[in-house]
Design a protein around this motif. Sequence first.
Motif, PDB file in Angstrom:
ATOM      1  N   SER A  74      50.747  37.603  32.656  1.00  0.00           N
ATOM      2  CA  SER A  74      51.044  38.340  33.887  1.00  0.00           C
ATOM      3  C   SER A  74      50.206  39.597  34.069  1.00  0.00           C
ATOM      4  O   SER A  74      49.711  39.855  35.168  1.00  0.00           O
ATOM      5  CB  SER A  74      52.536  38.694  33.934  1.00  0.00           C
ATOM      6  N   PHE A  75      50.014  40.395  33.015  1.00  0.00           N
ATOM      7  CA  PHE A  75      49.290  41.661  33.208  1.00  0.00           C
ATOM      8  C   PHE A  75      48.523  42.032  31.948  1.00  0.00           C
ATOM      9  O   PHE A  75      48.700  41.438  30.886  1.00  0.00           O
ATOM     10  CB  PHE A  75      50.240  42.781  33.646  1.00  0.00           C
ATOM     11  N   THR A  76      47.632  43.013  32.075  1.00  0.00           N
ATOM     12  CA  THR A  76      46.609  43.262  31.052  1.00  0.00           C
ATOM     13  C   THR A  76      47.159  43.683  29.702  1.00  0.00           C
ATOM     14  O   THR A  76      46.598  43.309  28.663  1.00  0.00           O
ATOM     15  CB  THR A  76      45.634  44.350  31.539  1.00  0.00           C
ATOM     16  N   VAL A  77      48.220  44.471  29.675  1.00  0.00           N
ATOM     17  CA  VAL A  77      48.757  44.945  28.399  1.00  0.00           C
ATOM     18  C   VAL A  77      49.223  43.761  27.549  1.00  0.00           C
ATOM     19  O   VAL A  77      48.858  43.628  26.375  1.00  0.00           O
ATOM     20  CB  VAL A  77      49.911  45.945  28.627  1.00  0.00           C
ATOM     21  N   LEU A  78      49.995  42.887  28.154  1.00  0.00           N
ATOM     22  CA  LEU A  78      50.476  41.702  27.441  1.00  0.00           C
ATOM     23  C   LEU A  78      49.324  40.760  27.111  1.00  0.00           C
ATOM     24  O   LEU A  78      49.293  40.162  26.028  1.00  0.00           O
ATOM     25  CB  LEU A  78      51.533  40.995  28.288  1.00  0.00           C
ATOM     26  N   ALA A  79      48.364  40.632  28.013  1.00  0.00           N
ATOM     27  CA  ALA A  79      47.221  39.750  27.775  1.00  0.00           C
ATOM     28  C   ALA A  79      46.462  40.170  26.527  1.00  0.00           C
ATOM     29  O   ALA A  79      46.024  39.321  25.728  1.00  0.00           O
ATOM     30  CB  ALA A  79      46.295  39.746  28.986  1.00  0.00           C
ATOM     31  N   SER A 116      44.389  37.295  32.601  1.00  0.00           N
ATOM     32  CA  SER A 116      45.447  38.159  33.125  1.00  0.00           C
ATOM     33  C   SER A 116      45.433  38.084  34.641  1.00  0.00           C
ATOM     34  O   SER A 116      44.384  38.241  35.271  1.00  0.00           O
ATOM     35  CB  SER A 116      45.233  39.605  32.677  1.00  0.00           C
ATOM     36  N   PHE A 117      46.597  37.826  35.239  1.00  0.00           N
ATOM     37  CA  PHE A 117      46.673  37.817  36.701  1.00  0.00           C
ATOM     38  C   PHE A 117      46.385  39.211  37.261  1.00  0.00           C
ATOM     39  O   PHE A 117      45.510  39.396  38.089  1.00  0.00           O
ATOM     40  CB  PHE A 117      48.040  37.321  37.167  1.00  0.00           C
ATOM     41  N   VAL A 118      47.143  40.201  36.836  1.00  0.00           N
ATOM     42  CA  VAL A 118      46.921  41.578  37.303  1.00  0.00           C
ATOM     43  C   VAL A 118      45.673  42.115  36.605  1.00  0.00           C
ATOM     44  O   VAL A 118      45.564  42.031  35.379  1.00  0.00           O
ATOM     45  CB  VAL A 118      48.137  42.469  37.001  1.00  0.00           C
ATOM     46  N   PRO A 165      51.457  46.129  37.940  1.00  0.00           N
ATOM     47  CA  PRO A 165      52.147  44.857  37.715  1.00  0.00           C
ATOM     48  C   PRO A 165      53.422  44.691  38.526  1.00  0.00           C
ATOM     49  O   PRO A 165      53.983  43.596  38.571  1.00  0.00           O
ATOM     50  CB  PRO A 165      52.463  44.885  36.211  1.00  0.00           C
ATOM     51  N   HIS A 166      53.892  45.757  39.169  1.00  0.00           N
ATOM     52  CA  HIS A 166      55.116  45.657  39.966  1.00  0.00           C
ATOM     53  C   HIS A 166      54.875  44.968  41.308  1.00  0.00           C
ATOM     54  O   HIS A 166      55.684  44.142  41.736  1.00  0.00           O
ATOM     55  CB  HIS A 166      55.703  47.054  40.229  1.00  0.00           C
ATOM     56  N   GLU A 173      51.043  51.169  32.281  1.00  0.00           N
ATOM     57  CA  GLU A 173      51.334  49.745  32.434  1.00  0.00           C
ATOM     58  C   GLU A 173      50.117  48.904  32.810  1.00  0.00           C
ATOM     59  O   GLU A 173      50.241  47.772  33.251  1.00  0.00           O
ATOM     60  CB  GLU A 173      52.426  49.552  33.492  1.00  0.00           C
ATOM     61  N   ALA A 174      48.936  49.466  32.632  1.00  0.00           N
ATOM     62  CA  ALA A 174      47.712  48.719  32.912  1.00  0.00           C
ATOM     63  C   ALA A 174      46.589  49.270  32.047  1.00  0.00           C
ATOM     64  O   ALA A 174      46.432  50.490  31.919  1.00  0.00           O
ATOM     65  CB  ALA A 174      47.325  48.829  34.388  1.00  0.00           C
ATOM     66  N   LEU A 175      45.807  48.373  31.464  1.00  0.00           N
ATOM     67  CA  LEU A 175      44.646  48.801  30.701  1.00  0.00           C
ATOM     68  C   LEU A 175      43.544  49.248  31.648  1.00  0.00           C
ATOM     69  O   LEU A 175      43.537  48.921  32.837  1.00  0.00           O
ATOM     70  CB  LEU A 175      44.133  47.651  29.829  1.00  0.00           C
ATOM     71  N   SER A 176      42.595  49.975  31.105  1.00  0.00           N
ATOM     72  CA  SER A 176      41.392  50.340  31.856  1.00  0.00           C
ATOM     73  C   SER A 176      40.384  49.195  31.743  1.00  0.00           C
ATOM     74  O   SER A 176      40.535  48.283  30.920  1.00  0.00           O
ATOM     75  CB  SER A 176      40.783  51.610  31.266  1.00  0.00           C
ATOM     76  N   PRO A 177      39.317  49.224  32.566  1.00  0.00           N
ATOM     77  CA  PRO A 177      38.201  48.305  32.304  1.00  0.00           C
ATOM     78  C   PRO A 177      37.617  48.550  30.911  1.00  0.00           C
ATOM     79  O   PRO A 177      37.937  49.560  30.253  1.00  0.00           O
ATOM     80  CB  PRO A 177      37.200  48.657  33.412  1.00  0.00           C
ATOM     81  N   ALA A 178      36.738  47.669  30.484  1.00  0.00           N
ATOM     82  CA  ALA A 178      36.209  47.729  29.115  1.00  0.00           C
ATOM     83  C   ALA A 178      35.511  49.045  28.806  1.00  0.00           C
ATOM     84  O   ALA A 178      35.522  49.506  27.656  1.00  0.00           O
ATOM     85  CB  ALA A 178      35.256  46.562  28.885  1.00  0.00           C
TER      86      ALA A 178
END
Length: 297
Positions: free
Chosen positions: A33-38, A53-55, A61-62, A268-273
């Motif tokens: 669903s989102f980057t942290v979990l991915a 990751s979808f998001v 992610p909300h 609740e979201a990672l940054s780009p690389a």
Amino acid sequence: MRPTKPILGLVASAAIILGSSAALAKTLDTVVSFTVLADVVKNVGGDHVRVKSFVPPNGDPHDYEPTPDDAKALKAADLTFVSGNGLETWFERLVKASGYEGKPIVASVGIETHTMEEDGATVDDPHVWNSVPNVEIWVANIEKALAAADPEYAADFQANAARYTQALKDADAYAHARIDAVPAAQRKVLTSHDAFGYFGREYGVTFLSPLGLSTETEASAADVARLIDQIKREQVKVYFFENSNDPRLVQQIAGATGAQPGGELYPEALSPADGPAPTYIDMFRHNVDLIATAIAK
């Protein structure tokens, strides 16, 4: 005369066997669903998973809006992971649009959630990953799901999970060392929305925010006025904005209270690389460093 034909025959047979083994070695197409979990799924799955990751990075992610490509990816996936507890309110729409008939793995099963009152209802706080011990539960759930999907590599998943869990424990110890050194009365900050409840509970920091658990909520003028009074009364000296949502409201409140900027948190979201939080552990340590530095002043 050398027996070239038998040797060539053996080489050809070996090539066929190796080719068959390679064909059988499947990489699990996994959507998350989102980057942290991915990122956590990638760490446990290693080379045996292909993760989407979808998001996207810096995405919320909300209130994510799934795309047609997301529907195609979900339909074709071997495994799907969500965090749960009401975080991914958009996921059911994606399931319907894709025709996906599988059952997503809920990574947060077994985590002791805490609840909050929001718009007159009692809801679970979905931001479980902001406490590292909760992510250790994620890891155990992910390992179990991957091993069930691909038993041939269960030992690899187990080794990856053990290695990553140790890295998580090191990050948890780091957070406690930095924050425990600050007097409890100073551990108060202002943020954009209620994303750090588990962080606050685990590491003893009080977070005040104008918005609730979801960035889809709106703060009333009365709520903002009460929060400004509370910030002044409790002498909260620092505020943070967040990478995945609009900073204007928290900046407005800070202007009315005299709170000073502490930087940008990644709740609740990672940054780009190429950013400061391209992985979960980078994200967590970045947040710890900003918070600990701000409250120690």
